[in-house]
Design a protein around this motif. Structure first.
Motif, mmCIF file in Angstrom:
data_model
loop_
_atom_site.group_PDB
_atom_site.id
_atom_site.type_symbol
_atom_site.label_atom_id
_atom_site.label_comp_id
_atom_site.label_asym_id
_atom_site.label_seq_id
_atom_site.Cartn_x
_atom_site.Cartn_y
_atom_site.Cartn_z
ATOM 1 N N GLU A 125 0.819 -1.206 0.000
ATOM 2 C CA GLU A 125 0.000 0.000 0.000
ATOM 3 C C GLU A 125 0.861 1.266 0.000
ATOM 4 O O GLU A 125 0.437 2.324 -0.444
ATOM 5 C CB GLU A 125 -0.919 0.013 1.218
ATOM 6 C CG GLU A 125 -1.930 -1.131 1.257
ATOM 7 C CD GLU A 125 -2.757 -1.096 2.526
ATOM 8 O OE1 GLU A 125 -2.737 -0.051 3.220
ATOM 9 O OE2 GLU A 125 -3.417 -2.107 2.834
ATOM 10 N N PHE A 126 2.103 1.148 0.516
ATOM 11 C CA PHE A 126 2.995 2.301 0.619
ATOM 12 C C PHE A 126 4.054 2.321 -0.474
ATOM 13 O O PHE A 126 4.832 3.274 -0.566
ATOM 14 C CB PHE A 126 3.698 2.298 1.986
ATOM 15 C CG PHE A 126 2.760 2.471 3.148
ATOM 16 C CD1 PHE A 126 2.428 3.734 3.608
ATOM 17 C CD2 PHE A 126 2.192 1.369 3.769
ATOM 18 C CE1 PHE A 126 1.562 3.906 4.670
ATOM 19 C CE2 PHE A 126 1.319 1.528 4.847
ATOM 20 C CZ PHE A 126 0.998 2.796 5.288
ATOM 21 N N TYR A 127 4.113 1.271 -1.314
ATOM 22 C CA TYR A 127 5.172 1.179 -2.315
ATOM 23 C C TYR A 127 4.930 2.180 -3.443
ATOM 24 O O TYR A 127 3.882 2.188 -4.082
ATOM 25 C CB TYR A 127 5.251 -0.235 -2.898
ATOM 26 C CG TYR A 127 6.556 -0.502 -3.625
ATOM 27 C CD1 TYR A 127 7.626 -1.100 -2.961
ATOM 28 C CD2 TYR A 127 6.727 -0.138 -4.956
ATOM 29 C CE1 TYR A 127 8.828 -1.332 -3.613
ATOM 30 C CE2 TYR A 127 7.920 -0.366 -5.620
ATOM 31 C CZ TYR A 127 8.972 -0.962 -4.934
ATOM 32 O OH TYR A 127 10.164 -1.180 -5.581
ATOM 33 N N THR A 128 5.915 3.027 -3.687
ATOM 34 C CA THR A 128 5.822 4.027 -4.746
ATOM 35 C C THR A 128 7.202 4.599 -5.048
ATOM 36 O O THR A 128 8.102 4.535 -4.205
ATOM 37 C CB THR A 128 4.873 5.176 -4.342
ATOM 38 O OG1 THR A 128 4.821 6.145 -5.399
ATOM 39 C CG2 THR A 128 5.359 5.870 -3.079
ATOM 40 N N TYR A 137 7.626 3.733 0.551
ATOM 41 C CA TYR A 137 8.313 2.443 0.722
ATOM 42 C C TYR A 137 8.804 2.006 -0.651
ATOM 43 O O TYR A 137 8.046 2.027 -1.633
ATOM 44 C CB TYR A 137 7.354 1.412 1.324
ATOM 45 C CG TYR A 137 7.738 -0.035 1.073
ATOM 46 C CD1 TYR A 137 9.002 -0.520 1.447
ATOM 47 C CD2 TYR A 137 6.840 -0.921 0.476
ATOM 48 C CE1 TYR A 137 9.344 -1.838 1.205
ATOM 49 C CE2 TYR A 137 7.178 -2.242 0.252
ATOM 50 C CZ TYR A 137 8.428 -2.700 0.611
ATOM 51 O OH TYR A 137 8.780 -4.012 0.374
ATOM 52 N N LEU A 138 10.076 1.647 -0.748
ATOM 53 C CA LEU A 138 10.644 1.222 -2.016
ATOM 54 C C LEU A 138 11.960 0.495 -1.772
ATOM 55 O O LEU A 138 12.467 0.463 -0.645
ATOM 56 C CB LEU A 138 10.866 2.411 -2.948
ATOM 57 C CG LEU A 138 12.051 3.342 -2.711
ATOM 58 C CD1 LEU A 138 12.162 4.342 -3.857
ATOM 59 C CD2 LEU A 138 11.982 4.071 -1.395
ATOM 60 N N THR A 154 13.819 0.268 1.893
ATOM 61 C CA THR A 154 13.805 1.510 2.679
ATOM 62 C C THR A 154 12.396 2.061 2.792
ATOM 63 O O THR A 154 11.613 2.001 1.840
ATOM 64 C CB THR A 154 14.700 2.576 2.010
ATOM 65 O OG1 THR A 154 16.036 2.082 1.883
ATOM 66 C CG2 THR A 154 14.723 3.866 2.833
ATOM 67 N N ILE A 155 12.092 2.624 3.964
ATOM 68 C CA ILE A 155 10.888 3.434 4.120
ATOM 69 C C ILE A 155 11.319 4.799 4.650
ATOM 70 O O ILE A 155 11.772 4.920 5.783
ATOM 71 C CB ILE A 155 9.827 2.785 5.038
ATOM 72 C CG1 ILE A 155 8.615 3.723 5.169
ATOM 73 C CG2 ILE A 155 10.403 2.371 6.393
ATOM 74 C CD1 ILE A 155 7.381 3.090 5.755
ATOM 75 N N PRO A 156 11.246 5.837 3.818
ATOM 76 C CA PRO A 156 11.578 7.199 4.267
ATOM 77 C C PRO A 156 10.346 7.891 4.864
ATOM 78 O O PRO A 156 9.227 7.731 4.363
ATOM 79 C CB PRO A 156 12.027 7.893 2.989
ATOM 80 C CG PRO A 156 12.085 6.835 1.928
ATOM 81 C CD PRO A 156 11.131 5.772 2.363
#
Length: 290
Positions: A125-128, A137-138, A154-156
């Motif tokens: 849901e946060f991957y972009t 999230y990527l 990584t999640i910034p």
């Protein structure tokens, strides 16, 4: 050292296939891979440019105790002198007694792990790759341009100057990210004061020119690697940030380049590693010549 000899279009296709899974490096392990894919193989020159120090006693990484920094001019002056020396000779130093509780640091690391180790469908849901978002999230910011992909997800969290709404932060990490942000901002203000004084300026100088305006927290995750000799979690690089505060995990592995040698940063419970960054270094050099 094994390097990729596949045509560029093959690499591009492999990168796209990996990216489209939205599962990152952790997803590869979850799928049961036992070999590191070619896109992760680091170039041979990464190990040929510099050597790893063979005599750890030859160098002493700077460790600065901030205890007493607010208690008097004598203690503060001593700390400022140590920061000036470490910044001039290393560009890095470790700080202890910095005011952030060990419990907060440990919970921050746990919060990052919880996010990366949760159900893959929830993470997607946060991957972009839209880096304008406050929470992303990527796997690898430079996935499509770097010569080798790092074995890292990584999640910034962009927490300042325009922080995300609480509901935009994953529930696995929400409370600790907000608490840690407040603590690390306070420490950042103090470090910028001390660096300003080390430059012979007023304590508020670097803050007044907006060096404390932003805060980006990078929650890196380094899954176990079946062939660690072929890849790296983070390849060699220079940081352009004005000031970077690094929170190491228990496993260590962080190195800095000093006098053309890669030197291990010591692991101390509760210690934080400070990188003054290329932009701050350039500003310091300019100020010295004014």
């Amino acid at each position: 050292m094994v390097t990729s000899s596949a045509p560029n279009h093959d690499r591009a296709s492999a990168l796209k296939k990996f990216d489209d899974t939205k599962a990152g490096v952790k997803g590869l392990l979850d799928a049961g891979v036992t070999e590191v894919r070619t896109i992760f193989h680091r170039p041979a020159q990464d190990t040929e440019d510099f050597s790893v120090v063979t005599d750890p006693a030859k160098f002493t990484f700077p460790v600065i105790d901030l205890q007493g920094v607010h208690e008097g001019s004598v203690q503060r002056k001593e700390i400022v002198e140590k920061i000036r020396d470490a910044s001039e000779t290393w560009g890095f130093f470790e700080v202890i007694n910095h005011g952030i509780p060990l419990s907060v640091l440990e919970e921050m690391k746990d919060g990052v792990r919880r996010f990366h180790e949760q159900d893959p469908e929830l993470k997607k849901e946060f991957y972009t790759r839209d880096l304008k978002r406050n929470v992303v999230y990527l796997s690898n910011f430079d996935l499509y341009s770097a010569p080798a992909t790092n074995w890292r997800d990584t999640i910034p969290f962009l927490m300042a100057s325009d922080p995300p709404k609480p509901e935009e932060i994953p529930a696995t990490s929400r409370d600790i990210v907000m608490d840690y942000s407040e603590d690390v901002m306070r420490l950042g203000y103090l470090l910028l004061e001390l660096l300003s004084e080390a430059l012979g300026l007023s304590p508020n100088y670097l803050k007044d020119i907006d060096c404390a305006k932003g805060l980006l927290i990078l929650g890196h995750y380094y899954p176990a690697c079946p062939q660690p000799e072929l890849t790296l979690g983070t390849s060699k690089h220079a940081d352009s940030d004005f000031l970077t505060v690094l929170l190491q995990d228990h496993i260590g592995g962080l190195q800095v380049l000093h006098q053309n040698q890669w030197i291990d940063i010591p692991r101390s419970p509760g210690a934080l590693v400070v990188n003054i960054g290329d932009l701050l270094l350039a500003s310091s050099i300019l100020l010295c010549f004014l």
